[in-house]
Design an enzyme around this catalytic site. Structure first.
Site, short mmCIF file in Angstrom:
data_model
loop_
_atom_site.label_atom_id
_atom_site.label_comp_id
_atom_site.label_asym_id
_atom_site.label_seq_id
_atom_site.Cartn_x
_atom_site.Cartn_y
_atom_site.Cartn_z
N GLY A 7 0.87 -1.18 0.00
CA GLY A 7 0.00 0.00 0.00
C GLY A 7 0.90 1.22 0.00
O GLY A 7 1.34 1.65 1.07
N GLY A 9 0.40 4.42 -0.62
CA GLY A 9 -0.21 5.74 -0.53
C GLY A 9 0.74 6.63 0.27
O GLY A 9 1.94 6.32 0.39
N GLY A 12 2.14 4.77 3.61
CA GLY A 12 2.96 3.61 3.25
C GLY A 12 4.28 4.04 2.60
O GLY A 12 5.34 3.52 2.93
N LYS A 183 -7.81 5.74 17.97
CA LYS A 183 -7.46 6.37 16.69
C LYS A 183 -8.72 6.56 15.83
O LYS A 183 -8.87 7.58 15.14
CB LYS A 183 -6.42 5.50 15.96
CG LYS A 183 -6.05 5.96 14.55
CD LYS A 183 -5.15 7.17 14.54
CE LYS A 183 -5.04 7.87 13.19
NZ LYS A 183 -4.47 7.13 12.12
N ASN A 187 -10.09 9.87 14.08
CA ASN A 187 -10.39 9.95 12.64
C ASN A 187 -11.86 10.31 12.40
O ASN A 187 -12.16 11.06 11.46
CB ASN A 187 -10.09 8.60 11.96
CG ASN A 187 -8.60 8.37 11.72
OD1 ASN A 187 -8.07 7.32 12.05
ND2 ASN A 187 -7.91 9.34 11.18
N ASN A 191 -11.64 13.42 9.96
CA ASN A 191 -11.63 13.09 8.53
C ASN A 191 -12.89 13.49 7.77
O ASN A 191 -12.79 14.15 6.72
CB ASN A 191 -11.31 11.60 8.33
CG ASN A 191 -9.90 11.26 8.80
OD1 ASN A 191 -9.34 11.95 9.65
ND2 ASN A 191 -9.31 10.22 8.27
N ASN A 251 -1.93 19.33 7.19
CA ASN A 251 -2.25 18.15 6.38
C ASN A 251 -3.67 18.20 5.82
O ASN A 251 -4.57 18.77 6.44
CB ASN A 251 -2.12 16.88 7.24
CG ASN A 251 -2.00 15.62 6.40
OD1 ASN A 251 -1.29 15.62 5.40
ND2 ASN A 251 -2.71 14.58 6.75
N TYR A 252 -3.84 17.62 4.66
CA TYR A 252 -5.18 17.31 4.16
C TYR A 252 -5.44 15.88 4.59
O TYR A 252 -4.65 14.98 4.27
CB TYR A 252 -5.23 17.45 2.63
CG TYR A 252 -5.06 18.88 2.16
CD1 TYR A 252 -6.08 19.81 2.35
CD2 TYR A 252 -3.89 19.31 1.55
CE1 TYR A 252 -5.95 21.12 1.93
CE2 TYR A 252 -3.74 20.63 1.13
CZ TYR A 252 -4.78 21.53 1.33
OH TYR A 252 -4.64 22.83 0.94
N GLU A 266 -12.81 5.94 3.42
CA GLU A 266 -12.85 4.93 4.50
C GLU A 266 -13.99 5.21 5.49
O GLU A 266 -13.96 4.71 6.60
CB GLU A 266 -11.50 4.91 5.23
CG GLU A 266 -10.36 4.45 4.34
CD GLU A 266 -9.03 4.37 5.07
OE1 GLU A 266 -8.40 3.31 5.06
OE2 GLU A 266 -8.60 5.41 5.64
O1 PAF Z 1 -6.34 9.82 8.21
C1 PAF Z 1 -5.60 10.78 8.41
O2 PAF Z 1 -5.55 11.77 7.68
C2 PAF Z 1 -4.65 10.69 9.58
O3 PAF Z 1 -4.96 9.53 10.32
C3 PAF Z 1 -4.61 11.91 10.53
C4 PAF Z 1 -3.75 11.54 11.74
C5 PAF Z 1 -5.99 12.33 10.96
C6 PAF Z 1 -3.86 13.07 9.91
O4 PAF Z 1 -4.49 13.69 8.85
#
Ligand code: PAF
Length: 301
Positions: A7, A9, A12, A183, A187, A191, A251-252, A266
């Site tokens: 994987g 992505g 990975g 986690k 998420n 997300n 981050n996106y 997901e």
């Molecule tokens: O899925 C994600 O994007 C990641 O697990 C996280 C930690 C929320 C960072 O964007």
């Protein structure tokens, strides 16, 4: 250690590039990423900056050795297909470590792989698939690995050492199942909101209304998980979620990246599983339900 990262992505590829410093690593992924890595190497920029000539293949059939570790980093909806291809690669001691988002991966891997091979992990690193061959490490996070039976086994200790030697800050857990639930709560709160709004993670804390919404989702998801008998506290999970948002502000989220790439998300393995548990336990699931609807409106499943 001989490692296959299945994987390639954003996460990975990042982990593969880091682990390749001291280990033999092969990445399994799709064209055009694999093609680009073969031609120019794998470039990581952002919080980590390196270029690695790491072997990359499109099929496990092209791998000629039996690895000590298979790091599974595919999307949760691909877990069953991916794990069904692993059997020919395994030797008696091969570890298959799921480092994925979602709540149903171990069960899916277990359909194809004997339990003795399986370990699990979670990571809060932020990574962005910039373009084929190039990944941006957008936020440093932490990684936790554990045996499914909670043992602090010799192989787990070795694995944690290998990860730390690669510069991936990693701890071991004697309750990795709980870490996976924690986690998933994080998420579930980050997300879908960022996925629907098309914003960076950090925006959730810049806008008071969104911050409150993320808190509501986090509380609801925590109560669902608690009702299932997993020890989590909404207050602590809100704190942890905000910490991850801050650490990955640039981050996106992976869900937004999937939506932007026109790929399936997901949502079902994260909010979908929580919704089904909540419904069974007669816990309010309103926030998760709305978020699922919003995400499905963008990518019908
Ligand atoms: O899925 C994600 O994007 C990641 O697990 C996280 C930690 C929320 C960072 O964007």
């Amino acid at each position: 250690m001989k490692i296959v990262v299945f994987g390639s992505g954003a996460i990975g590829s990042l982990f593969g590039a880091l682990l390749a410093k001291h280990n033999t690593v092969v990445l399994v992924g799709r064209a055009p990423h694999v093609t680009s890595i073969r031609q120019k190497g794998l470039l990581i920029n952002g919080k980590t900056r390196l270029t690695r000539m790491v072997p990359a293949v499109e099929s496990t059939k092209e791998i000629s050795f039996s690895p000590d570790l298979i790091l599974l980093t595919v999307k949760s909806y691909d877990t069953e297909t991916a794990s069904s291809q692993l059997h020919p690669l395994l030797h008696d001691q091969t570890m298959v470590v799921s480092l994925q988002n979602g709540l149903d991966n171990i069960q899916k891997i277990g359909k194809n792989i004997e339990k003795k091979h399986i370990l699990a992990g979670v990571t809060t690193h932020g990574a962005l698939f910039l373009k084929p061959g190039i990944i941006t490490h957008t936020g440093k996070g932490k990684t936790i690995l554990g045996e499914l039976n909670g043992h602090s086994s010799k192989r787990l200790k070795t694995l944690v050492t290998v990860f730390n030697q690669a510069g991936i800050e990693t701890q071991m857990s004697t309750d990795i199942e709980r870490e996976i639930w924690r986690k998933a709560i994080i998420n579930s709160s980050i997300n879908p909101l960022t996925g629907f709004l098309g914003c960076k993670n950090g925006y959730l804390l810049e806008n008071p209304l969104l911050e409150k919404t993320a808190e509501f989702v986090c509380t609801e998801s925590s109560l669902i998980v608690s009702s299932y008998g997993i020890r989590v506290s909404p207050g602590e999970m809100i704190e942890k979620t905000k910490e991850v948002i801050q650490d990955t502000a640039q981050n996106y989220s992976s869900m937004l990246q999937s939506i932007q790439q026109g790929k399936k998300t997901e949502i079902d393995s994260i909010n979908g599983v929580l919704l089904r548990i909540g419904a069974k336990q007669k816990i309010d699931t309103s926030f998760n339900r709305i978020l699922i609807e919003l995400i499905i409106s963008l990518y019908p499943t």
